[in-house]
Motif scaffolding. Sequence first.
Motif, PDB file in Angstrom:
ATOM      1  N   ILE A  54     -58.279  -5.480  35.063  1.00  0.00           N
ATOM      2  CA  ILE A  54     -57.346  -5.279  36.166  1.00  0.00           C
ATOM      3  C   ILE A  54     -56.212  -6.257  35.912  1.00  0.00           C
ATOM      4  CG2 ILE A  54     -56.923  -5.391  38.644  1.00  0.00           C
ATOM      5  CD1 ILE A  54     -59.849  -4.897  39.145  1.00  0.00           C
ATOM      6  N   HIS A  55     -55.038  -5.756  35.538  1.00  0.00           N
ATOM      7  CA  HIS A  55     -53.940  -6.701  35.345  1.00  0.00           C
ATOM      8  C   HIS A  55     -52.685  -6.218  36.057  1.00  0.00           C
ATOM      9  CE1 HIS A  55     -51.562  -4.507  32.307  1.00  0.00           C
ATOM     10  NE2 HIS A  55     -52.663  -4.254  31.665  1.00  0.00           N
ATOM     11  N   ASN A  56     -51.888  -7.188  36.464  1.00  0.00           N
ATOM     12  CA  ASN A  56     -50.729  -6.922  37.303  1.00  0.00           C
ATOM     13  C   ASN A  56     -49.550  -6.409  36.485  1.00  0.00           C
ATOM     14  OD1 ASN A  56     -52.071  -7.865  39.591  1.00  0.00           O
ATOM     15  ND2 ASN A  56     -51.500  -9.970  39.143  1.00  0.00           N
ATOM     16  N   LEU A  57     -48.732  -5.602  37.138  1.00  0.00           N
ATOM     17  CA  LEU A  57     -47.511  -5.071  36.549  1.00  0.00           C
ATOM     18  C   LEU A  57     -46.366  -5.366  37.509  1.00  0.00           C
ATOM     19  CD1 LEU A  57     -48.984  -1.597  35.569  1.00  0.00           C
ATOM     20  CD2 LEU A  57     -48.446  -3.433  33.960  1.00  0.00           C
ATOM     21  N   THR A  58     -45.288  -5.911  36.995  1.00  0.00           N
ATOM     22  CA  THR A  58     -44.136  -6.244  37.830  1.00  0.00           C
ATOM     23  C   THR A  58     -42.884  -5.639  37.234  1.00  0.00           C
ATOM     24  OG1 THR A  58     -45.153  -8.341  38.492  1.00  0.00           O
ATOM     25  CG2 THR A  58     -42.790  -8.099  38.858  1.00  0.00           C
ATOM     26  N   GLY A  59     -42.162  -4.885  38.029  1.00  0.00           N
ATOM     27  CA  GLY A  59     -40.918  -4.276  37.582  1.00  0.00           C
ATOM     28  C   GLY A  59     -41.089  -2.798  37.271  1.00  0.00           C
ATOM     29  N   ARG A  60     -40.033  -2.039  37.533  1.00  0.00           N
ATOM     30  CA  ARG A  60     -40.068  -0.593  37.350  1.00  0.00           C
ATOM     31  C   ARG A  60     -40.396  -0.208  35.912  1.00  0.00           C
ATOM     32  NH1 ARG A  60     -38.182   4.065  39.649  1.00  0.00           N
ATOM     33  NH2 ARG A  60     -37.387   5.660  38.233  1.00  0.00           N
ATOM     34  N   GLU A  61     -39.748  -0.871  34.953  1.00  0.00           N
ATOM     35  CA  GLU A  61     -39.964  -0.522  33.552  1.00  0.00           C
ATOM     36  C   GLU A  61     -41.408  -0.758  33.131  1.00  0.00           C
ATOM     37  OE1 GLU A  61     -38.283  -1.711  29.100  1.00  0.00           O
ATOM     38  OE2 GLU A  61     -37.182  -2.334  30.904  1.00  0.00           O
ATOM     39  N   ALA A  62     -41.990  -1.876  33.580  1.00  0.00           N
ATOM     40  CA  ALA A  62     -43.369  -2.186  33.209  1.00  0.00           C
ATOM     41  C   ALA A  62     -44.338  -1.148  33.768  1.00  0.00           C
ATOM     42  CB  ALA A  62     -43.740  -3.584  33.702  1.00  0.00           C
ATOM     43  N   LEU A  63     -44.139  -0.733  35.029  1.00  0.00           N
ATOM     44  CA  LEU A  63     -45.029   0.259  35.620  1.00  0.00           C
ATOM     45  C   LEU A  63     -44.914   1.615  34.924  1.00  0.00           C
ATOM     46  CD1 LEU A  63     -45.432  -1.813  38.021  1.00  0.00           C
ATOM     47  CD2 LEU A  63     -45.590   0.210  39.470  1.00  0.00           C
ATOM     48  N   LEU A  64     -43.683   2.051  34.695  1.00  0.00           N
ATOM     49  CA  LEU A  64     -43.504   3.357  34.070  1.00  0.00           C
ATOM     50  C   LEU A  64     -43.984   3.359  32.624  1.00  0.00           C
ATOM     51  CD1 LEU A  64     -40.026   4.423  35.505  1.00  0.00           C
ATOM     52  CD2 LEU A  64     -42.297   5.228  36.195  1.00  0.00           C
ATOM     53  N   GLU A  65     -43.816   2.240  31.930  1.00  0.00           N
ATOM     54  CA  GLU A  65     -44.293   2.149  30.544  1.00  0.00           C
ATOM     55  C   GLU A  65     -45.812   2.234  30.492  1.00  0.00           C
ATOM     56  OE1 GLU A  65     -43.708   1.912  26.426  1.00  0.00           O
ATOM     57  OE2 GLU A  65     -42.217   2.071  28.027  1.00  0.00           O
ATOM     58  N   ARG A  66     -46.479   1.509  31.405  1.00  0.00           N
ATOM     59  CA  ARG A  66     -47.956   1.553  31.422  1.00  0.00           C
ATOM     60  C   ARG A  66     -48.454   2.915  31.875  1.00  0.00           C
ATOM     61  NH1 ARG A  66     -51.728   0.682  28.954  1.00  0.00           N
ATOM     62  NH2 ARG A  66     -53.293  -0.944  29.202  1.00  0.00           N
ATOM     63  N   ALA A  67     -47.749   3.539  32.818  1.00  0.00           N
ATOM     64  CA  ALA A  67     -48.117   4.893  33.236  1.00  0.00           C
ATOM     65  C   ALA A  67     -47.943   5.872  32.084  1.00  0.00           C
ATOM     66  CB  ALA A  67     -47.270   5.320  34.433  1.00  0.00           C
ATOM     67  N   SER A  68     -46.905   5.679  31.281  1.00  0.00           N
ATOM     68  CA  SER A  68     -46.705   6.527  30.103  1.00  0.00           C
ATOM     69  C   SER A  68     -47.886   6.412  29.152  1.00  0.00           C
ATOM     70  CB  SER A  68     -45.416   6.121  29.379  1.00  0.00           C
ATOM     71  OG  SER A  68     -44.290   6.303  30.203  1.00  0.00           O
ATOM     72  N   ASP A  69     -48.409   5.182  28.972  1.00  0.00           N
ATOM     73  CA  ASP A  69     -49.582   4.989  28.117  1.00  0.00           C
ATOM     74  C   ASP A  69     -50.763   5.815  28.625  1.00  0.00           C
ATOM     75  OD1 ASP A  69     -48.130   3.157  26.634  1.00  0.00           O
ATOM     76  OD2 ASP A  69     -48.927   1.413  27.695  1.00  0.00           O
ATOM     77  N   VAL A  70     -50.972   5.775  29.948  1.00  0.00           N
ATOM     78  CA  VAL A  70     -52.089   6.506  30.550  1.00  0.00           C
ATOM     79  C   VAL A  70     -51.913   8.010  30.349  1.00  0.00           C
ATOM     80  CG1 VAL A  70     -53.204   7.090  32.755  1.00  0.00           C
ATOM     81  CG2 VAL A  70     -52.617   4.709  32.239  1.00  0.00           C
TER      82      VAL A  70
END
Length: 308
Positions: free
Chosen positions: A113-129
């Motif tokens: 469980i790790h934190n994500l901060t900022g729009r780019e970070a969230l969308l990048e990690r969602a892209s990975d998923v």
Amino acid sequence: MSTEGIIERLQELGMSGYEAKAYIALVAAGEPLNGYEVAKRSGVPRSTVYETLGKLTATGVTYEVRTPEDTVSYLPLPPKSLLDRLSRHYESTLGSLRESLPGIAAPSRLHLIHNLTGREALLERASDVIVSAQRDLFLSVWPEEVDPLDELVRDAQDQGVSVTVMSFGEDTKPVPHTYIHRLSPPAVVLENLGCRLFVAVGDRQECVIGGFLNGDAWGIYSDNPAVVMVAVEYVRHDIAIQLMAANFPEQDVLSFWNNDPDLTRLRSDHGFAATALRAGRTGASGGGANSGAPVRKRAPGRQGTRRR
């Protein structure tokens, strides 16, 4: 894209800054240039320009041309040929890594469980998923977050992944199993949640949960089975409510939704979703947006990162 942007992209693909500048100068010239001319047009120092051109020539990115005066000039590999060559090289490298790298990975003994901060970070990690999904993909999204992910979602759909989308707003290019949240207007949902709540779950094994508001964003990535299960059930439950509402008289549904005291009580904590996601960002001692570190809850009086 600006010249500076092209240089940065070429550096990301392995060129040095000087090599990228020299190559761009040759491409822009449209004719052979000698070392002095390359230095003058590119900004590469004269003291290093021949070393730079030598490296480019050794890798086939530039070619030496002998003039009638027996001096040396340089021509670039055409951009299309360069890009095709880089594409083949990286595809070959990635193919090798896909075969060998998973074989050395030890079975995970921790769930992240790790934190994500900022729009780019969230969308990048969602892209990975989204890209990693092989069987099914559950999404709860708003139009503002659909656009940057749309192509990846469609690629997943085309590759046989079962995609299910709960959309808070009209989706102009929906996949087959897209359900529009019609029970409450998006403005009311936004007021209740305090943010545009976002969920992406791949293969029921990993998820990104986040919130977007006014250019800011916060959330988490997790492969913890309990967190993933709750995320999937949240999306499925929201869709089920919309389907039920669509099959009963509209006025009866709206009257119940707006006037039932139990529902009113459950919706009374306006902004809780945004508050919870922000608290996860500011209260964590480890596992920040770029760290990828697992997290464990601290025991009183002890130091360490948080893991679950």
